[in-house]
Design an enzyme around this catalytic site. Structure first.
Site, short mmCIF file in Angstrom:
data_model
loop_
_atom_site.label_atom_id
_atom_site.label_comp_id
_atom_site.label_asym_id
_atom_site.label_seq_id
_atom_site.Cartn_x
_atom_site.Cartn_y
_atom_site.Cartn_z
N HIS A 122 0.68 -1.31 0.00
CA HIS A 122 -0.14 0.07 0.07
C HIS A 122 0.84 1.24 0.07
CE1 HIS A 122 -3.80 -2.29 0.65
NE2 HIS A 122 -3.31 -2.81 1.85
N ASP A 159 -2.38 -10.81 -2.18
CA ASP A 159 -3.18 -10.41 -0.94
C ASP A 159 -4.55 -9.96 -1.38
OD1 ASP A 159 -2.05 -8.80 1.75
OD2 ASP A 159 -3.50 -8.03 0.86
N HIS A 161 -6.28 -7.46 -0.34
CA HIS A 161 -6.41 -6.13 -0.72
C HIS A 161 -5.55 -5.70 -2.09
CE1 HIS A 161 -6.69 -6.44 3.69
NE2 HIS A 161 -7.49 -5.53 3.53
N ASP A 246 -4.49 -13.00 3.81
CA ASP A 246 -5.49 -12.58 4.29
C ASP A 246 -6.74 -12.60 3.29
OD1 ASP A 246 -4.30 -10.77 2.33
OD2 ASP A 246 -4.36 -8.85 3.76
ZN LIG Z 1 -3.60 -7.36 2.70
#
Ligand SMILES: [Zn+2]
Length: 334
Positions: A122, A159, A161, A246
């Protein structure tokens, strides 16, 4: 596998009850302690210059001063302590080690996996966000390009996200490919299907925002039908897997339904693509917040490289996944 690991990464203290905490690395190591063929390697931290190759110098200075001042909340999610600067450089350094050693020929049972934290995907060029300070995978990709060890690098991010930071760093670049499978609508709510890159980078960004509830069959289908052909067409020298865990069905912060075996199947699938195109492979840890499922996921990747054959999955993907993949294939002319 060869696991890059540094005690410095434990010194990034996010406080009690933060999901991204040092226990994540301890849980992974406990899980790996039961496995055969695990080797740990410590790598040099990244230098400031190597970090500045993907981040703005002003941001890097600001972070260094913030940490020197004792740290605190950079934003509501992203917390620094007095150990964060060294941990972030160590984490980026482990990713560089993974990329370099893969390009030096480490493969099969010697495939490198960087177990760093803070995670990276991120972190955007001029800011920390989402528990991430330096974009480890991006630093690693840029380092091996700058070294001349690779001409083209691909990053595949599983991931849950979207790796908005990694996408941003390379969005206009034709020499770095970025593909992400993530849960639609989850933080940071970027990574729409039609974000495919710009200018020189047109077509080198691939996003598959799957609906909540997607599981092994959906991920395997998305890789088979979209990520693999896009990777084959890009033909990189190195594939970096931004490996978060995740999307696991028991992870506390997502609604995806990937199983532990699913991570073995995805690993096997990516390995067959990289074998086909003759690309080196390096794994870099991103998220994963259920300690047991995180440890299981990393162990599954390891065991797959340690010659355990994953148990196949015959389930069909959801219709929503099929239509999303069809739309992406048309958009990218795959
Ligand atoms: Zn993540």
């Amino acid at each position: 596998m060869h696991f890059g690991y540094s005690e410095r990464c434990l010194e990034h203290d996010t406080g009690e009850r933060h999901p991204e905490n040092p226990d994540r690395l301890r849980a992974i190591r406990r899980g790996l302690a039961k496995r055969h063929g695990v080797e740990y390697v410590e790598a040099d931290p990244a230098t400031r210059e190597e970090v500045v190759a993907v981040h703005d110098a002003e941001y890097v200075d600001e972070l260094e001063a913030f940490v020197a001042d004792g740290g605190g909340s950079w934003d509501p999610d992203t917390v620094a302590s007095d150990g964060t600067w060294d941990a972030a450089l160590a984490s980026a350094g482990l990713s560089q080690w993974a990329a370099r050693s893969a390009l030096d020929g480490a493969d099969g049972r010697d495939t490198p996996f960087a177990l760093g934290r803070p995670p990276g995907h991120h972190a955007v060029p001029d800011d920390a966000m989402g528990f991430c300070f330096f974009n480890n995978a991006a630093v690693a990709a840029q380092t091996v390009l700058d070294d001349g060890a690779a001409d083209r690098v691909a990053i595949f991010d599983w991931d849950v996200h979207h790796g908005n930071g990694t996408q941003d760093v390379f969005y206009e670049r034709g020499d770095v490919f970025y593909a992400s499978i993530h849960e639609e609508g989850l933080y940071p709510d970027t990574g729409a299907l039609d974000e495919t890159g710009r200018d020189e980078g047109e077509g080198t960004t691939v996003n598959l925002p799957l609906s909540a509830g997607a599981g092994d069959a959906d991920y395997l289908y998305a890789i088979d039908e979209a990520v693999a052909p896009a990777l084959e067409r890009f033909d990189p020298d190195l594939v970096i897997v931004s490996a978060g865990f995740d999307a696991h069905r028991h992870d506390p912060i997502s609604r995806m339904r990937v199983s532990s075996e699913g991570y073995a199947l995805m690993t096997d699938q990516i390995r067959s693509v990289t074998d086909d195109i003759g690309a080196a492979t390096a794994y870099v840890l991103e998220g994963g917040y259920g300690l047991d499922t995180l440890a299981d996921g990393v162990s599954m990747v390891h065991e797959t490289f340690d010659e355990r054959t994953p148990v196949g999955n015959d389930d069909d993907p959801d219709e929503k996944t099929e239509s999303l993949v069809a739309e992406l294939r048309e958009l990218l002319e795959l």
